[in-house]
Design a protein around this motif. Structure first.
Motif, PDB file in Angstrom:
ATOM      1  N   MET A   1       0.818  -1.202   0.000  1.00 52.51           N
ATOM      2  CA  MET A   1       0.000   0.000   0.000  1.00 52.51           C
ATOM      3  C   MET A   1       0.856   1.258   0.000  1.00 52.51           C
ATOM      4  O   MET A   1       0.546   2.241  -0.694  1.00 52.51           O
ATOM      5  CB  MET A   1      -0.964  -0.010   1.190  1.00 52.51           C
ATOM      6  N   LEU A   2       1.933   1.248   0.762  1.00 55.00           N
ATOM      7  CA  LEU A   2       2.802   2.428   0.792  1.00 55.00           C
ATOM      8  C   LEU A   2       3.485   2.651  -0.549  1.00 55.00           C
ATOM      9  O   LEU A   2       3.663   3.799  -0.977  1.00 55.00           O
ATOM     10  CB  LEU A   2       3.841   2.298   1.907  1.00 55.00           C
ATOM     11  N   ASP A   3       3.840   1.573  -1.223  1.00 54.27           N
ATOM     12  CA  ASP A   3       4.445   1.725  -2.550  1.00 54.27           C
ATOM     13  C   ASP A   3       3.450   2.379  -3.511  1.00 54.27           C
ATOM     14  O   ASP A   3       3.802   3.283  -4.279  1.00 54.27           O
ATOM     15  CB  ASP A   3       4.882   0.363  -3.101  1.00 54.27           C
ATOM     16  N   ASP A   4       2.206   1.914  -3.484  1.00 54.86           N
ATOM     17  CA  ASP A   4       1.185   2.492  -4.353  1.00 54.86           C
ATOM     18  C   ASP A   4       0.898   3.940  -3.975  1.00 54.86           C
ATOM     19  O   ASP A   4       0.694   4.800  -4.847  1.00 54.86           O
ATOM     20  CB  ASP A   4      -0.105   1.677  -4.269  1.00 54.86           C
ATOM     21  N   LEU A   5       0.859   4.216  -2.692  1.00 57.97           N
ATOM     22  CA  LEU A   5       0.600   5.579  -2.234  1.00 57.97           C
ATOM     23  C   LEU A   5       1.704   6.521  -2.707  1.00 57.97           C
ATOM     24  O   LEU A   5       1.427   7.644  -3.150  1.00 57.97           O
ATOM     25  CB  LEU A   5       0.496   5.591  -0.707  1.00 57.97           C
ATOM     26  N   LYS A   6       2.927   6.058  -2.649  1.00 59.51           N
ATOM     27  CA  LYS A   6       4.055   6.875  -3.119  1.00 59.51           C
ATOM     28  C   LYS A   6       3.901   7.219  -4.608  1.00 59.51           C
ATOM     29  O   LYS A   6       4.128   8.363  -5.026  1.00 59.51           O
ATOM     30  CB  LYS A   6       5.368   6.127  -2.881  1.00 59.51           C
ATOM     31  N   VAL A   7       3.488   6.241  -5.393  1.00 59.85           N
ATOM     32  CA  VAL A   7       3.292   6.478  -6.829  1.00 59.85           C
ATOM     33  C   VAL A   7       2.285   7.591  -7.066  1.00 59.85           C
ATOM     34  O   VAL A   7       2.522   8.522  -7.852  1.00 59.85           O
ATOM     35  CB  VAL A   7       2.835   5.186  -7.531  1.00 59.85           C
ATOM     36  N   LEU A   8       1.146   7.524  -6.379  1.00 55.76           N
ATOM     37  CA  LEU A   8       0.093   8.508  -6.626  1.00 55.76           C
ATOM     38  C   LEU A   8       0.451   9.885  -6.078  1.00 55.76           C
ATOM     39  O   LEU A   8       0.176  10.904  -6.725  1.00 55.76           O
ATOM     40  CB  LEU A   8      -1.228   8.027  -6.010  1.00 55.76           C
ATOM     41  N   VAL A   9       1.062   9.928  -4.904  1.00 54.83           N
ATOM     42  CA  VAL A   9       1.426  11.224  -4.329  1.00 54.83           C
ATOM     43  C   VAL A   9       2.448  11.932  -5.204  1.00 54.83           C
ATOM     44  O   VAL A   9       2.406  13.167  -5.359  1.00 54.83           O
ATOM     45  CB  VAL A   9       1.962  11.044  -2.890  1.00 54.83           C
ATOM     46  N   GLU A  10       3.360  11.179  -5.800  1.00 54.40           N
ATOM     47  CA  GLU A  10       4.417  11.789  -6.595  1.00 54.40           C
ATOM     48  C   GLU A  10       3.962  12.174  -8.001  1.00 54.40           C
ATOM     49  O   GLU A  10       4.744  12.719  -8.785  1.00 54.40           O
ATOM     50  CB  GLU A  10       5.635  10.864  -6.631  1.00 54.40           C
ATOM     51  N   PRO A  80       8.004  16.418  -0.009  1.00 53.57           N
ATOM     52  CA  PRO A  80       8.019  15.126  -0.706  1.00 53.57           C
ATOM     53  C   PRO A  80       7.363  14.027   0.132  1.00 53.57           C
ATOM     54  O   PRO A  80       7.219  14.154   1.348  1.00 53.57           O
ATOM     55  CB  PRO A  80       9.511  14.855  -0.901  1.00 53.57           C
ATOM     56  N   PHE A  81       6.959  12.960  -0.561  1.00 53.21           N
ATOM     57  CA  PHE A  81       6.378  11.816   0.139  1.00 53.21           C
ATOM     58  C   PHE A  81       7.394  11.224   1.098  1.00 53.21           C
ATOM     59  O   PHE A  81       8.530  10.929   0.724  1.00 53.21           O
ATOM     60  CB  PHE A  81       5.944  10.755  -0.872  1.00 53.21           C
ATOM     61  N   GLY A  86       5.845   6.110  11.568  1.00 49.82           N
ATOM     62  CA  GLY A  86       4.485   5.623  11.364  1.00 49.82           C
ATOM     63  C   GLY A  86       3.538   6.617  10.740  1.00 49.82           C
ATOM     64  O   GLY A  86       2.329   6.365  10.662  1.00 49.82           O
ATOM     65  N   ILE A  87       4.051   7.737  10.239  1.00 51.71           N
ATOM     66  CA  ILE A  87       3.220   8.775   9.630  1.00 51.71           C
ATOM     67  C   ILE A  87       3.671   9.002   8.196  1.00 51.71           C
ATOM     68  O   ILE A  87       4.851   9.238   7.942  1.00 51.71           O
ATOM     69  CB  ILE A  87       3.304  10.097  10.416  1.00 51.71           C
ATOM     70  N   ALA A  88       2.725   8.941   7.268  1.00 52.67           N
ATOM     71  CA  ALA A  88       3.015   9.244   5.869  1.00 52.67           C
ATOM     72  C   ALA A  88       2.606  10.677   5.583  1.00 52.67           C
ATOM     73  O   ALA A  88       1.530  11.122   5.989  1.00 52.67           O
ATOM     74  CB  ALA A  88       2.264   8.293   4.943  1.00 52.67           C
ATOM     75  N   THR A  89       3.462  11.409   4.881  1.00 54.01           N
ATOM     76  CA  THR A  89       3.179  12.801   4.535  1.00 54.01           C
ATOM     77  C   THR A  89       3.448  13.036   3.058  1.00 54.01           C
ATOM     78  O   THR A  89       4.164  12.276   2.406  1.00 54.01           O
ATOM     79  CB  THR A  89       4.023  13.772   5.370  1.00 54.01           C
ATOM     80  N   GLY A  90       2.886  14.121   2.548  1.00 56.65           N
ATOM     81  CA  GLY A  90       3.032  14.481   1.144  1.00 56.65           C
ATOM     82  C   GLY A  90       1.703  15.013   0.641  1.00 56.65           C
ATOM     83  O   GLY A  90       0.652  14.720   1.199  1.00 56.65           O
ATOM     84  N   PRO A  91       1.716  15.817  -0.425  1.00 56.70           N
ATOM     85  CA  PRO A  91       0.491  16.442  -0.903  1.00 56.70           C
ATOM     86  C   PRO A  91      -0.545  15.437  -1.399  1.00 56.70           C
ATOM     87  O   PRO A  91      -0.266  14.632  -2.281  1.00 56.70           O
ATOM     88  CB  PRO A  91       0.983  17.344  -2.047  1.00 56.70           C
ATOM     89  N   VAL A 101      -5.999   4.049  -2.443  1.00 55.99           N
ATOM     90  CA  VAL A 101      -5.089   2.907  -2.316  1.00 55.99           C
ATOM     91  C   VAL A 101      -5.671   1.854  -1.379  1.00 55.99           C
ATOM     92  O   VAL A 101      -5.663   0.649  -1.684  1.00 55.99           O
ATOM     93  CB  VAL A 101      -3.715   3.386  -1.816  1.00 55.99           C
ATOM     94  N   GLN A 102      -6.185   2.279  -0.239  1.00 53.00           N
ATOM     95  CA  GLN A 102      -6.763   1.326   0.715  1.00 53.00           C
ATOM     96  C   GLN A 102      -7.914   0.552   0.087  1.00 53.00           C
ATOM     97  O   GLN A 102      -8.035  -0.669   0.255  1.00 53.00           O
ATOM     98  CB  GLN A 102      -7.245   2.080   1.964  1.00 53.00           C
ATOM     99  N   ALA A 103      -8.781   1.249  -0.635  1.00 51.67           N
ATOM    100  CA  ALA A 103      -9.933   0.592  -1.246  1.00 51.67           C
ATOM    101  C   ALA A 103      -9.493  -0.462  -2.258  1.00 51.67           C
ATOM    102  O   ALA A 103     -10.050  -1.569  -2.296  1.00 51.67           O
ATOM    103  CB  ALA A 103     -10.831   1.629  -1.906  1.00 51.67           C
TER     104      ALA A 103
END
Length: 359
Positions: A1-10, A80-81, A86-91, A101-103
């Motif tokens: 999930m974090l890998d996918d989240l990074k893709v979309l945030v970037e 940047p992402f 334990g906290i993810a940040t980025g626009p 991503v979770q869905a």
């Protein structure tokens, strides 16, 4: 999930930037196909593509969200992402890329996705002008809507939302020299002051109605009587009756100085989402996660539209975190698997009532 989240945030996707939103739509579509199979349909619009996917069969539930964000290109360079402590940040990480991503990961765990649709609009953050018809059509066809917007505080679901809108009040006067002959002018700023005070009286907090002048501008130089002023007004209401009352009051504004004129534009564009809209869906979430909280909130979403046409709607099924639209935006990473499972569980109860996967 974090890998996918990074893709979309970037992939920065500010609303109304058609090139950026198109890139985002292609990436989101590819991610959906990779996780869920099938074919994504990109629905062109003047503001960029909306992303639509169907699992086939008789439609029973629409997962609704958006892939546009509020931050301008360049924000990623400043924020940047990151994942730290334990906290993810980025626009856009909280509103609402994390929910997407979770869905997808939750749905990917289900054996049968027939009856499931996903619609991610390209313009939610700017009012959904070009996606509303499509949203309402697919919601009506599916009969149930789960909105992937961020959760309320502490992971609570959003069982109701206020209707909301913005009004633009333009006041026209007449310019004159402020020192030599101010009496020959018609001061739009003074008239705006009268109107701000009048507009503020339209609020009725005892019934949940807020009417808040938020932005004002006037004048061109410090030695000129202002010929024009502009006021922006944020409005939030809990009922259709209040929507009609406030819209009528704004339309009835008249100048105190008869030599000036007033033009009022805008409306309460997102109708209220009453808590009754979630009455059949919130129990399903409670069955999946006993004790989960749910309450009405002030902000609007596309769930307001689906609830207004009578489709059962439950909101706030997305990310847990905070700081939407702010530099402090963040997502709590440890909550992601449970939120993915929550979406999967509610979807399974709607599409295959005999199947209730664990959470």
């Amino acid at each position: 999930m974090l890998d996918d989240l990074k893709v979309l945030v970037e992939i920065e996707s500010p609303s109304l930037d058609v090139e950026a939103v198109t890139t985002s739509a292609n990436a989101v579509g590819a991610m959906i196909e990779r996780h869920l199979g099938g074919d994504v349909r990109l629905v062109d619009s003047p503001v960029g593509p909306h992303v639509h996917w169907s699992g086939g069969g008789e439609p029973k539930v629409l997962l609704l969200g958006h892939h546009d964000t509020v931050f301008p290109i360049g924000t990623l360079a400043e924020r940047p992402f990151r994942v730290e402590d334990g906290i993810a940040t980025g626009p856009g990480v909280f509103d609402m890329l994390g929910g997407i991503v979770q869905a997808l990961h939750g749905l990917a765990a289900l054996d049968d996705l027939s009856g499931v649709e996903i619609l991610l609009s390209a313009d939610e953050e700017v009012g959904s002008l070009h996606s509303r018809d499509l949203i309402e059509a697919r919601a009506a066809a599916c009969g149930n809507v789960l909105v992937l917007e961020p959760s309320a505080d502490g992971g609570a679901l959003k069982t109701g939302r206020k209707g909301c809108g913005t009004f633009d009040v333009v006041i026209s006067g007449r310019a004159a020299h402020a020192g030599l002959e101010p009496e020959k002018g018609v001061n739009a700023l003074v008239e705006a002051a009268h109107q701000v005070l009048a507009i503020a009286t339209f609020a009725r907090p005892e019934v949940g109605t807020t009417v808040t002048p938020t932005v004002a501008s006037a004048g061109t130089a410090d030695n000129v009587v202002p010929a024009q002023a502009r006021i922006r007004v944020d409005v939030r209401v809990e009922s259709a009756d209040e929507k009609e009352r406030v819209e009528a009051a704004m339309a009835a504004l008249r100048p105190v100085d008869p030599a000036s004129t007033i033009e009022v534009n805008g409306s309460i564009s997102r109708p209220p989402m009453p808590e009754s809209a979630s009455a059949t869906l919130f129990p399903l979430a409670s069955r999946a996660v006993p004790g989960i909280a749910g309450y009405a909130v002030g902000g609007g979403s596309d769930g307001n539209f689906t609830a207004a046409i009578g489709v059962p709607t439950l909101d706030g099924l997305g990310a847990v975190g905070g700081g939407a639209h702010a530099d402090s935006e963040h997502l709590v990473v440890a909550t992601m698997p449970a939120r993915a499972a929550l979406v999967a569980n509610v979807v399974a109860q709607l599409t295959h009532p005999s199947s209730t996967p664990g959470v």
